[in-house]
Write a protein that holds these residues in place. Structure first.
Motif, PDB file in Angstrom:
ATOM      1  N   SER A 218     -18.284  18.647  28.527  1.00  0.00           N
ATOM      2  CA  SER A 218     -18.750  18.992  27.193  1.00  0.00           C
ATOM      3  C   SER A 218     -19.043  17.721  26.400  1.00  0.00           C
ATOM      4  O   SER A 218     -18.254  16.766  26.409  1.00  0.00           O
ATOM      5  N   LEU A 219     -20.168  17.715  25.714  1.00  0.00           N
ATOM      6  CA  LEU A 219     -20.562  16.550  24.915  1.00  0.00           C
ATOM      7  C   LEU A 219     -20.036  16.623  23.494  1.00  0.00           C
ATOM      8  O   LEU A 219     -20.490  15.868  22.625  1.00  0.00           O
ATOM      9  N   ASN A 220     -19.092  17.496  23.234  1.00  0.00           N
ATOM     10  CA  ASN A 220     -18.455  17.569  21.917  1.00  0.00           C
ATOM     11  C   ASN A 220     -17.626  16.301  21.703  1.00  0.00           C
ATOM     12  O   ASN A 220     -16.778  15.961  22.536  1.00  0.00           O
ATOM     13  N   PRO A 221     -17.845  15.553  20.623  1.00  0.00           N
ATOM     14  CA  PRO A 221     -17.085  14.303  20.424  1.00  0.00           C
ATOM     15  C   PRO A 221     -15.576  14.511  20.414  1.00  0.00           C
ATOM     16  O   PRO A 221     -14.830  13.613  20.808  1.00  0.00           O
ATOM     17  N   HIS A 222     -15.112  15.685  19.985  1.00  0.00           N
ATOM     18  CA  HIS A 222     -13.670  15.932  19.955  1.00  0.00           C
ATOM     19  C   HIS A 222     -13.080  15.998  21.363  1.00  0.00           C
ATOM     20  O   HIS A 222     -11.902  15.689  21.566  1.00  0.00           O
ATOM     21  N   ASP A 223     -13.894  16.374  22.350  1.00  0.00           N
ATOM     22  CA  ASP A 223     -13.391  16.554  23.712  1.00  0.00           C
ATOM     23  C   ASP A 223     -13.450  15.280  24.544  1.00  0.00           C
ATOM     24  O   ASP A 223     -12.678  15.146  25.499  1.00  0.00           O
ATOM     25  N   ILE A 224     -14.344  14.381  24.231  1.00  0.00           N
ATOM     26  CA  ILE A 224     -14.514  13.182  25.072  1.00  0.00           C
ATOM     27  C   ILE A 224     -14.129  11.900  24.348  1.00  0.00           C
ATOM     28  O   ILE A 224     -14.349  10.809  24.877  1.00  0.00           O
ATOM     29  N   THR A 225     -13.548  11.999  23.164  1.00  0.00           N
ATOM     30  CA  THR A 225     -13.151  10.824  22.395  1.00  0.00           C
ATOM     31  C   THR A 225     -11.643  10.648  22.464  1.00  0.00           C
ATOM     32  O   THR A 225     -10.887  11.619  22.367  1.00  0.00           O
ATOM     33  N   MET A 227      -7.930   8.393  21.324  1.00  0.00           N
ATOM     34  CA  MET A 227      -7.236   8.117  20.073  1.00  0.00           C
ATOM     35  C   MET A 227      -7.782   6.887  19.366  1.00  0.00           C
ATOM     36  O   MET A 227      -7.537   6.695  18.183  1.00  0.00           O
ATOM     37  N   CYS A 228      -8.519   6.047  20.091  1.00  0.00           N
ATOM     38  CA  CYS A 228      -9.097   4.848  19.491  1.00  0.00           C
ATOM     39  C   CYS A 228     -10.431   5.124  18.813  1.00  0.00           C
ATOM     40  O   CYS A 228     -11.000   4.219  18.179  1.00  0.00           O
ATOM     41  N   GLY A 229     -10.954   6.341  18.925  1.00  0.00           N
ATOM     42  CA  GLY A 229     -12.252   6.649  18.344  1.00  0.00           C
ATOM     43  C   GLY A 229     -13.414   6.325  19.257  1.00  0.00           C
ATOM     44  O   GLY A 229     -14.568   6.514  18.856  1.00  0.00           O
ATOM     45  N   ARG A 230     -13.155   5.868  20.456  1.00  0.00           N
ATOM     46  CA  ARG A 230     -14.193   5.561  21.437  1.00  0.00           C
ATOM     47  C   ARG A 230     -14.125   6.565  22.586  1.00  0.00           C
ATOM     48  O   ARG A 230     -13.213   7.376  22.657  1.00  0.00           O
ATOM     49  N   LEU A 231     -15.120   6.493  23.486  1.00  0.00           N
ATOM     50  CA  LEU A 231     -15.112   7.381  24.641  1.00  0.00           C
ATOM     51  C   LEU A 231     -13.879   7.121  25.499  1.00  0.00           C
ATOM     52  O   LEU A 231     -13.449   5.985  25.654  1.00  0.00           O
ATOM     53  N   ARG A 232     -13.319   8.175  26.060  1.00  0.00           N
ATOM     54  CA  ARG A 232     -12.084   8.053  26.822  1.00  0.00           C
ATOM     55  C   ARG A 232     -12.283   7.177  28.067  1.00  0.00           C
ATOM     56  O   ARG A 232     -13.312   7.253  28.734  1.00  0.00           O
ATOM     57  N   CYS A 233     -11.266   6.410  28.378  1.00  0.00           N
ATOM     58  CA  CYS A 233     -11.316   5.555  29.563  1.00  0.00           C
ATOM     59  C   CYS A 233     -11.284   6.370  30.853  1.00  0.00           C
ATOM     60  O   CYS A 233     -11.760   5.910  31.889  1.00  0.00           O
ATOM     61  N   CYS A 234     -10.738   7.585  30.805  1.00  0.00           N
ATOM     62  CA  CYS A 234     -10.618   8.396  32.021  1.00  0.00           C
ATOM     63  C   CYS A 234     -11.957   8.960  32.468  1.00  0.00           C
ATOM     64  O   CYS A 234     -12.032   9.564  33.544  1.00  0.00           O
ATOM     65  N   LEU A 235     -13.041   8.805  31.682  1.00  0.00           N
ATOM     66  CA  LEU A 235     -14.339   9.298  32.117  1.00  0.00           C
ATOM     67  C   LEU A 235     -14.867   8.547  33.327  1.00  0.00           C
ATOM     68  O   LEU A 235     -15.763   9.045  34.024  1.00  0.00           O
ATOM     69  N   ILE A 236     -14.340   7.365  33.595  1.00  0.00           N
ATOM     70  CA  ILE A 236     -14.825   6.564  34.709  1.00  0.00           C
ATOM     71  C   ILE A 236     -13.965   6.725  35.954  1.00  0.00           C
ATOM     72  O   ILE A 236     -14.309   6.203  37.017  1.00  0.00           O
ATOM     73  N   TYR A 237     -12.870   7.456  35.864  1.00  0.00           N
ATOM     74  CA  TYR A 237     -11.966   7.575  37.007  1.00  0.00           C
ATOM     75  C   TYR A 237     -12.648   8.248  38.195  1.00  0.00           C
ATOM     76  O   TYR A 237     -12.542   7.784  39.333  1.00  0.00           O
ATOM     77  N   GLU A 238     -13.328   9.377  37.974  1.00  0.00           N
ATOM     78  CA  GLU A 238     -13.941  10.155  39.046  1.00  0.00           C
ATOM     79  C   GLU A 238     -15.457  10.073  39.039  1.00  0.00           C
ATOM     80  O   GLU A 238     -16.129  10.868  39.702  1.00  0.00           O
ATOM     81  N   TYR A 239     -16.001   9.112  38.300  1.00  0.00           N
ATOM     82  CA  TYR A 239     -17.466   9.031  38.175  1.00  0.00           C
ATOM     83  C   TYR A 239     -18.129   8.722  39.514  1.00  0.00           C
ATOM     84  O   TYR A 239     -19.150   9.330  39.869  1.00  0.00           O
ATOM     85  N   GLU A 240     -17.583   7.798  40.291  1.00  0.00           N
ATOM     86  CA  GLU A 240     -18.195   7.440  41.571  1.00  0.00           C
ATOM     87  C   GLU A 240     -18.162   8.607  42.544  1.00  0.00           C
ATOM     88  O   GLU A 240     -19.111   8.804  43.327  1.00  0.00           O
ATOM     89  N   GLN A 241     -17.101   9.416  42.534  1.00  0.00           N
ATOM     90  CA  GLN A 241     -17.045  10.576  43.419  1.00  0.00           C
ATOM     91  C   GLN A 241     -18.113  11.602  43.054  1.00  0.00           C
ATOM     92  O   GLN A 241     -18.718  12.220  43.940  1.00  0.00           O
TER      93      GLN A 241
END
Length: 413
Positions: A218-225, A227-241
C-alpha cells in the motif's frame, strides 16, 4: 628410493635477481585486519592489528580516528569487502584507567546535553540537541543536533557559549532524522519492542517508493513510513527476492497453461514462487494456486511456434541478410510439432483456440482503430498542413481583410 635432486643449470637466475624455485619463493605475510565498532550498532571500521596477535572479539582498544583518539571494541575479524588500503594501526590496548575515565565522562554527557539545550533556547536557534558525546579521555565534547530547516543553521554562537562552560574542545554535528530515531530508540512502527536501526542496522540503505511498488504494498504514507518520518528500512529486506521472482513468474492478467487447463493470472505470490490462476468463466470459474514449474506462458509459446514455422532470421532483418535465412522457407518448411510432443497446457490452449469461431478471431478491434485515428488527428505536426494561406490572388484588400482582426461595431453605425 632416493629422491632425485635437480642439478643447477646455467639458465637458473641467481637469488638476488628473484630466481627462487616455486617451493622456496618467500610469500609476504598478509596484514591482519580487525573490525572496530565505537557504538552498539554503529558502523565497523577496519584497522591493522600487527603486533596484537592475542586480540579477541569484545576487547577494547585505542585507535586514531578523524576526531582524534577514540576507544572502540573489537567486533569482527572478517576482512572488508573493499581491501584497498592502507589501514591505520591499533595504538594500544585499553587499560583499566582508560575504562574508568570512559565511564566517568559518560556519566557527564546528560548534564552537558541539558546545558546545551538551555543555551540553544536562549539563542533562539531552530535546532534540537539530540545527544552529547565525550571522547574517552574527555578532550573532545561533541553535540549532535537535528534541524527541520533545509538551509544550514549557523551554530557558531552556541559553540562559543559552550566553550565558556566546558574546558574541552567543543564540536557540533548535524545528523539526519534516521540517525535521530536510532539514537533515541523505542518501539518500531510495526510494533517491535526495539527498532531495527537501534538493534542491528549499521548503515542506512537508500530507499525509494519504487521498493514499495515492486512488492505490491500500500502506498499510504501511514503504512510505509517509520517513526523517523522517512520510508521504513524494512522495505529493502525482501526487495531482491521480489525482483528475482518477477523475472521467472508470468505477468499479471496474462494467459497461462496449467494442468487443469488454460487460465488467467489474477495474483502473483512472489515469496511462494507461485501464482493464483482463474480457470473457467462465469459461475463455474475458480481460482487455484500453481507453482512456477506448473505454468506455461501460452502467449509466448504461441509466438515461438509462429517464429519457428516462419523460419526467418532475426539477426539479419530489413533486407540485409546474407546467410540465406532472411526469407521464409518455402520448400524446406519446418514440420509442425506433433500434438503428442506438446505440453498438456499447450494442448488445452490450442483446443480452446480452435473451438473459437473464425469471425471472433479475425474481427478487428474497433476501439483500437478509433483510438489510432484520433491520435493521428491530434498530432501537432498536422496542424496547419492543409489550411489555405491568405494570398493576394483575390486582390490586396482581400488579404488585408483576412489578416485584420474583427472589430465590434459601435451602436448607431
Amino acid at each position: 628410493m632416493d629422491a632425485t635432486v635437480k642439478e643447477p643449470s646455467m639458465f637458473d637466475l641467481p637469488e638476488w635477481a628473484g630466481g627462487y624455485p616455486p617451493e622456496e619463493k618467500p610469500t609476504e605475510p598478509k596484514p591482519r585486519l580487525v573490525g572496530v565498532r565505537f557504538q552498539r550498532a554503529g558502523k565497523v571500521y577496519h584497522y591493522s592489528a600487527e603486533g596484537f596477535d592475542d586480540l579477541k572479539v569484545g576487547d577494547w582498544v585505542i585507535v586514531d580516528t578523524a576526531r582524534g583518539k577514540q576507544m572502540g571494541q573489537v567486533a569482527t575479524f572478517k576482512p572488508p569487502k573493499d581491501k584497498s588500503g592502507p589501514y591505520k594501526r591499533i595504538e594500544r590496548r585499553a587499560t583499566g584507567r582508560d575504562m574508568a575515565m570512559r565511564h566517568y565522562y559518560e556519566s557527564k554527557e546528560l548534564e552537558a546535553m541539558i546545558a546545551c539545550r538551555a543555551e540553544s533556547a536562549a539563542l533562539n536557534l531552530p535546532i534540537k540537541i539530540v545527544r552529547a558525546e565525550y571522547s574517552f579521555d574527555g578532550q573532545t565534547l561533541t553535540f549532535l543536533y537535528s534541524s527541520d530547516q533545509e538551509e544550514r543553521v549557523e551554530v557558531g554562537a552556541l559553540r562559543e557559549a559552550m566553550s565558556r562552560l566546558y574546558r574541552a574542545r567543543i564540536e557540533t554535528r548535524q545528523i539526519s532524522p534516521r540517525e535521530v530515531a536510532k539514537i533515541l530508540g523505542g518501539m518500531g512502527a510495526c510494533g517491535i519492542e526495539e527498532r531495527c536501526c537501534s538493534r542491528f542496522l549499521t548503515e542506512f540503505s537508500p530507499i525509494s517508493i519504487k521498493h514499495a511498488k515492486e512488492q505490491n504494498l500500500s502506498l499510504n504514507p501511514h503504512d510505509i513510513t517509520g517513526m523517523c518520518g522517512r520510508l521504513r528500512c524494512c522495505l529493502i529486506y525482501e526487495y531482491e527476492q521480489y525482483v528475482e521472482a518477477r523475472r521467472h513468474l508470468p505477468k499479471l492478467k496474462s494467459m497461462v497453461g496449467t494442468p487443469m487447463g488454460p487460465g488467467k493470472v489474477v495474483e502473483i505470490l512472489h515469496l511462494r514462487d507461485s501464482a493464483r490462476v482463474k480457470i473457467g468463466e462465469g459461475p463455474e470459474a475458480r481460482e487455484v494456486e500453481f507453482h512456477r514449474e506448473q505454468l506455461v506462458p501460452l502467449e509466448e509459446w504461441k509466438r515461438l511456434q509462429e517464429k519457428a514455422a516462419s523460419g526467418t532470421c532475426d539477426r539479419h532483418a530489413h533486407g540485409a541478410c546474407d546467410c540465406g535465412r532472411g526469407e521464409p522457407r518455402k520448400a524446406e518448411a519446418s514440420p509442425p510439432t506433433p500434438p503428442d510432443e506438446l505440453p498438456p497446457a499447450a494442448k488445452a490452449f490450442i483446443a480452446a483456440n480452435e473451438a473459437q469461431p473464425e469471425q471472433e478471431r479475425t474481427r478487428p478491434n474497433r476501439a483500437k482503430q478509433r483510438e489510432r485515428k484520433q491520435r493521428r488527428e491530434r498530432r501537432p505536426t498536422d496542424i496547419g498542413r492543409h489550411q489555405p494561406r491568405a494570398t493576394d490572388a483575390d486582390g490586396e484588400g482581400s488579404a488585408q481583410r483576412k489578416r485584420r482582426p474583427l472589430l465590434r461595431r459601435k451602436p448607431g453605425k
